[in-house]
Design a protein around this motif. Structure first.
Motif, PDB file in Angstrom:
ATOM      1  N   ASN A  20       0.865  -1.192   0.000  1.00 27.50           N
ATOM      2  CA  ASN A  20       0.000   0.000   0.000  1.00 27.50           C
ATOM      3  C   ASN A  20       0.896   1.235   0.000  1.00 27.50           C
ATOM      4  OD1 ASN A  20      -1.965   1.939   0.289  1.00 27.50           O
ATOM      5  ND2 ASN A  20      -3.021   0.901   1.984  1.00 27.50           N
ATOM      6  N   LEU A  21       1.496   1.530  -1.159  1.00 31.55           N
ATOM      7  CA  LEU A  21       2.506   2.580  -1.247  1.00 31.55           C
ATOM      8  C   LEU A  21       1.925   3.966  -1.014  1.00 31.55           C
ATOM      9  CD1 LEU A  21       4.625   1.279  -4.258  1.00 31.55           C
ATOM     10  CD2 LEU A  21       4.963   0.882  -1.809  1.00 31.55           C
ATOM     11  N   LYS A  22       0.717   4.203  -1.485  1.00 36.87           N
ATOM     12  CA  LYS A  22       0.104   5.523  -1.322  1.00 36.87           C
ATOM     13  C   LYS A  22      -0.098   5.851   0.154  1.00 36.87           C
ATOM     14  CE  LYS A  22      -3.764   8.366  -2.907  1.00 36.87           C
ATOM     15  NZ  LYS A  22      -5.022   8.388  -3.723  1.00 36.87           N
ATOM     16  N   ALA A  23      -0.599   4.873   0.919  1.00 35.01           N
ATOM     17  CA  ALA A  23      -0.807   5.098   2.356  1.00 35.01           C
ATOM     18  C   ALA A  23       0.528   5.217   3.082  1.00 35.01           C
ATOM     19  CB  ALA A  23      -1.634   3.957   2.943  1.00 35.01           C
ATOM     20  N   ALA A  24       1.522   4.419   2.658  1.00 33.94           N
ATOM     21  CA  ALA A  24       2.852   4.510   3.261  1.00 33.94           C
ATOM     22  C   ALA A  24       3.443   5.887   3.021  1.00 33.94           C
ATOM     23  CB  ALA A  24       3.767   3.430   2.695  1.00 33.94           C
ATOM     24  N   LEU A  25       3.258   6.412   1.809  1.00 31.20           N
ATOM     25  CA  LEU A  25       3.753   7.746   1.473  1.00 31.20           C
ATOM     26  C   LEU A  25       3.164   8.783   2.418  1.00 31.20           C
ATOM     27  CD1 LEU A  25       5.578   8.896  -0.853  1.00 31.20           C
ATOM     28  CD2 LEU A  25       3.447   9.622  -1.944  1.00 31.20           C
ATOM     29  N   TRP A  26       1.858   8.668   2.695  1.00 29.36           N
ATOM     30  CA  TRP A  26       1.202   9.591   3.630  1.00 29.36           C
ATOM     31  C   TRP A  26       1.829   9.492   5.020  1.00 29.36           C
ATOM     32  CZ3 TRP A  26      -1.337   7.516   7.897  1.00 29.36           C
ATOM     33  CH2 TRP A  26      -1.925   8.459   8.754  1.00 29.36           C
ATOM     34  N   ALA A  27       2.082   8.273   5.484  1.00 25.31           N
ATOM     35  CA  ALA A  27       2.642   8.095   6.824  1.00 25.31           C
ATOM     36  C   ALA A  27       4.026   8.729   6.933  1.00 25.31           C
ATOM     37  CB  ALA A  27       2.708   6.607   7.173  1.00 25.31           C
ATOM     38  N   TYR A  28       4.873   8.497   5.937  1.00 23.19           N
ATOM     39  CA  TYR A  28       6.220   9.068   5.964  1.00 23.19           C
ATOM     40  C   TYR A  28       6.189  10.592   5.818  1.00 23.19           C
ATOM     41  CZ  TYR A  28       7.804   4.229   5.321  1.00 23.19           C
ATOM     42  OH  TYR A  28       8.042   2.894   5.460  1.00 23.19           O
ATOM     43  N   GLU A  29       5.313  11.077   4.968  1.00 17.59           N
ATOM     44  CA  GLU A  29       5.179  12.532   4.812  1.00 17.59           C
ATOM     45  C   GLU A  29       4.742  13.175   6.122  1.00 17.59           C
ATOM     46  OE1 GLU A  29       4.125  13.056   0.058  1.00 17.59           O
ATOM     47  OE2 GLU A  29       2.508  12.762   1.511  1.00 17.59           O
ATOM     48  N   THR A  30       3.908  12.462   6.878  1.00 15.74           N
ATOM     49  CA  THR A  30       3.467  12.988   8.167  1.00 15.74           C
ATOM     50  C   THR A  30       4.631  13.107   9.140  1.00 15.74           C
ATOM     51  OG1 THR A  30       1.277  12.000   7.836  1.00 15.74           O
ATOM     52  CG2 THR A  30       1.852  12.668  10.073  1.00 15.74           C
ATOM     53  N   THR A  31       5.556  12.156   9.113  1.00 13.10           N
ATOM     54  CA  THR A  31       6.700  12.224  10.039  1.00 13.10           C
ATOM     55  C   THR A  31       7.535  13.475   9.792  1.00 13.10           C
ATOM     56  OG1 THR A  31       8.267  10.954   8.654  1.00 13.10           O
ATOM     57  CG2 THR A  31       6.832   9.699  10.139  1.00 13.10           C
ATOM     58  N   ILE A  32       7.737  13.833   8.530  1.00  9.59           N
ATOM     59  CA  ILE A  32       8.592  14.999   8.256  1.00  9.59           C
ATOM     60  C   ILE A  32       7.811  16.305   8.347  1.00  9.59           C
ATOM     61  CG2 ILE A  32      10.270  13.686   6.947  1.00  9.59           C
ATOM     62  CD1 ILE A  32       9.033  14.649   4.392  1.00  9.59           C
ATOM     63  N   GLU A  33       6.477  16.227   8.267  1.00  5.88           N
ATOM     64  CA  GLU A  33       5.676  17.415   8.567  1.00  5.88           C
ATOM     65  C   GLU A  33       5.785  17.746  10.053  1.00  5.88           C
ATOM     66  OE1 GLU A  33       1.717  16.701   7.321  1.00  5.88           O
ATOM     67  OE2 GLU A  33       2.198  16.664   5.179  1.00  5.88           O
ATOM     68  N   ILE A  34       5.772  16.704  10.879  1.00 10.77           N
ATOM     69  CA  ILE A  34       5.911  16.897  12.322  1.00 10.77           C
ATOM     70  C   ILE A  34       7.316  17.372  12.664  1.00 10.77           C
ATOM     71  CG2 ILE A  34       5.892  15.731  14.570  1.00 10.77           C
ATOM     72  CD1 ILE A  34       3.775  13.829  13.403  1.00 10.77           C
ATOM     73  N   ASP A  35       8.312  16.721  12.058  1.00 12.67           N
ATOM     74  CA  ASP A  35       9.712  17.049  12.334  1.00 12.67           C
ATOM     75  C   ASP A  35      10.489  17.126  11.025  1.00 12.67           C
ATOM     76  OD1 ASP A  35      12.244  17.428  13.250  1.00 12.67           O
ATOM     77  OD2 ASP A  35      12.459  15.467  14.201  1.00 12.67           O
ATOM     78  N   PRO A  36      10.676  18.329  10.489  1.00 10.05           N
ATOM     79  CA  PRO A  36      11.408  18.483   9.223  1.00 10.05           C
ATOM     80  C   PRO A  36      12.870  18.041   9.295  1.00 10.05           C
ATOM     81  CG  PRO A  36      10.131  20.462   9.732  1.00 10.05           C
ATOM     82  CD  PRO A  36      10.118  19.609  10.965  1.00 10.05           C
ATOM     83  N   LEU A  37      13.366  17.709  10.482  1.00 10.62           N
ATOM     84  CA  LEU A  37      14.752  17.264  10.633  1.00 10.62           C
ATOM     85  C   LEU A  37      14.864  15.757  10.828  1.00 10.62           C
ATOM     86  CD1 LEU A  37      16.092  20.088  13.007  1.00 10.62           C
ATOM     87  CD2 LEU A  37      16.091  20.018  10.503  1.00 10.62           C
ATOM     88  N   PHE A  38      13.775  15.032  10.581  1.00 12.03           N
ATOM     89  CA  PHE A  38      13.740  13.583  10.795  1.00 12.03           C
ATOM     90  C   PHE A  38      14.307  12.881   9.560  1.00 12.03           C
ATOM     91  CE2 PHE A  38      10.993   9.589  11.163  1.00 12.03           C
ATOM     92  CZ  PHE A  38      11.802   9.019  12.136  1.00 12.03           C
ATOM     93  N   SER A  39      15.594  12.572   9.591  1.00 16.17           N
ATOM     94  CA  SER A  39      16.278  12.039   8.409  1.00 16.17           C
ATOM     95  C   SER A  39      15.712  10.685   7.982  1.00 16.17           C
ATOM     96  CB  SER A  39      17.784  11.936   8.665  1.00 16.17           C
ATOM     97  OG  SER A  39      18.061  11.067   9.754  1.00 16.17           O
ATOM     98  N   LEU A  40      15.342   9.832   8.932  1.00 17.09           N
ATOM     99  CA  LEU A  40      14.782   8.527   8.590  1.00 17.09           C
ATOM    100  C   LEU A  40      13.494   8.685   7.791  1.00 17.09           C
ATOM    101  CD1 LEU A  40      14.832   5.435   8.816  1.00 17.09           C
ATOM    102  CD2 LEU A  40      13.639   5.657  11.013  1.00 17.09           C
ATOM    103  N   GLY A  41      12.709   9.715   8.107  1.00 19.38           N
ATOM    104  CA  GLY A  41      11.477   9.958   7.365  1.00 19.38           C
ATOM    105  C   GLY A  41      11.755  10.244   5.898  1.00 19.38           C
ATOM    106  N   TYR A  42      12.765  11.062   5.633  1.00 18.42           N
ATOM    107  CA  TYR A  42      13.120  11.361   4.242  1.00 18.42           C
ATOM    108  C   TYR A  42      13.657  10.121   3.533  1.00 18.42           C
ATOM    109  CZ  TYR A  42      12.557  16.338   5.206  1.00 18.42           C
ATOM    110  OH  TYR A  42      12.035  17.564   5.524  1.00 18.42           O
TER     111      TYR A  42
END
Length: 397
Positions: free
Chosen positions: A292-314
């Motif tokens: 489910n790549l589309k939903a995964a993309l949303w989850a990862y995008e949310t991590t970097i919205e919360i913390d723009p310095l979260f390297s694992l999210g990128y």
């Protein structure tokens, strides 16, 4: 309001001075409780202007912290460990809040340096010097139990929180954990406490999580599930931790749908967004693994919205974008992860693969070479494997 700083320490001469320096501009006095140092820790503390008191260690962090509280003279108390640093930018907010008359406790956001999946936690380390406020629990000592008792008797008080990062914690790197044998000490202390307090959901969240980390999945799941049953009316942080670690446990057991439901429940808990990054990231991993790549993309995008310095999210965002066929955006995500963490071997390696995929051979080679260089310092077997793979492809390194 006068603010006292209180810390317990043993053989922390190499880092105590830096810790004390970060609080020096804020506090009016510094109390150091030494629990048996042999490396000059008391001398470091005295040279920084702290008062030092001795305490005979008894395998109980709460007792040691409470010993320190006996010596504070301020209206408020700030508590750190030697491997923690107070962020200078938070000082004005702390000063403003402790001057308000109705706060009993102010929770602080702590950044867990080296804890990749859950980079933030909420800690109760700033509180009023109330005569009935004290630490409890021999491991993961905290004042929350006594705070709840005070609030039941004295409802005029309230609890506050500062959402910005207040503390940087350097104690969760693999080297630090191995050096101090934290896991074994934690197990022994919490198991002993569990015998006396079998219905404690906070303890269930901490010990259950440790069991899962140690591979004791059945014991961990049982304890975490028991904690949820006991959790009626508890604060959000403990509820989040119970669901979050159940997600990890069920994922390790291969029950992915159950794990996904636990992460979704963790995300729904009312806590600061920073604390939910681990759940969003792990949920993304599950969704991506299930296609489910589309939903995964949303989850990862949310991590970097919360913390723009979260390297694992990128990095995870790059992996998902590449799986979706969007190489250019994947490359940009890998590059962002690398800019935040220049020693990110996996990001360099996958950047090299993405660049190779679009035909950019020179930059691909540079990325692979950098990945090998990083791996040689952090993961020699992976460096050897990557060298062999590239050599078999006919590349000269």
């Amino acid at each position: 309001m006068k603010l006292s700083f209180c810390i317990i320490a043993k053989n922390e001469a190499h880092q105590l001075g830096e810790c004390l320096q970060t609080v020096g501009k804020l506090v009016d006095e510094m109390i150091v409780v030494d629990t048996g140092s042999r490396d000059g820790t008391p001398e470091v503390a005295k040279n920084m202007g702290a008062r030092v008191y001795e305490f005979s260690w008894c395998d109980d962090f709460a007792s040691a912290r409470n010993a320190g509280l006996k010596y504070v003279t301020g209206d408020w108390v700030l508590v750190l460990d030697a491997d923690e640093r107070l962020m200078e930018g938070i000082i004005p907010q702390i000063r403003g809040l402790i001057n308000q008359e109705d706060y009993l406790l102010i929770n602080l956001v702590r950044q867990e340096i080296g804890a990749v999946q859950s980079p933030y936690s909420l800690v109760s380390r700033l509180f009023r010097n109330h005569p009935d406020l004290y630490f409890s629990r021999p491991y993961h000592a905290l004042v929350d139990d006594s705070v709840m008792e005070i609030l039941r008797r004295e409802p005029q008080w309230r609890i506050g929180s500062i959402p910005e990062i207040a503390i940087a914690h350097y104690g969760y790197s693999a080297d630090a954990i191995a050096e101090k044998n934290k896991q074994q000490r934690a197990c022994e202390a919490m198991e002993s406490y569990l015998k006396q307090h079998p219905d404690d959901p906070y303890l269930a969240s901490k010990l259950g999580a440790l069991y899962v980390q140690l591979g004791k999945l059945s014991a961990g799941i049982d304890l975490l599930e028991k904690g949820l049953k006991q959790a009626s009316g508890i604060e959000g942080g403990t509820m989040y931790e119970l669901h979050y670690h159940l997600g990890i446990a069920y994922s390790k057991r291969g029950q992915l749908e159950v794990a996904e439901a636990q992460y979704q429940k963790a995300i729904a808990v009312n806590v600061f967004p920073q604390l939910k990054i681990g759940a969003y990231n792990n949920l993304g991993n599950l969704l991506k693994g299930r296609g489910n790549l589309k939903a995964a993309l949303w989850a990862y995008e949310t991590t970097i919205e919360i913390d723009p310095l979260f390297s694992l999210g990128y990095y995870n965002l790059g992996m998902t974008l590449r799986a979706m066929g969007n190489s250019q955006k994947a490359i940009a995500s890998y590059q962002k992860a690398i800019s935040l963490n220049p020693h990110y071997g996996e990001a360099y390696q996958n950047l090299g693969a993405a660049l190779l995929g679009i035909g950019n051979i020179p930059d691909s080679l540079k990325a692979f070479q950098t990945a090998i260089s990083v791996y040689e310092q952090t993961n020699p077997p992976e460096a050897k494997r990557l060298k062999k793979t590239l050599s078999e492809m006919g590349w000269r390194l």
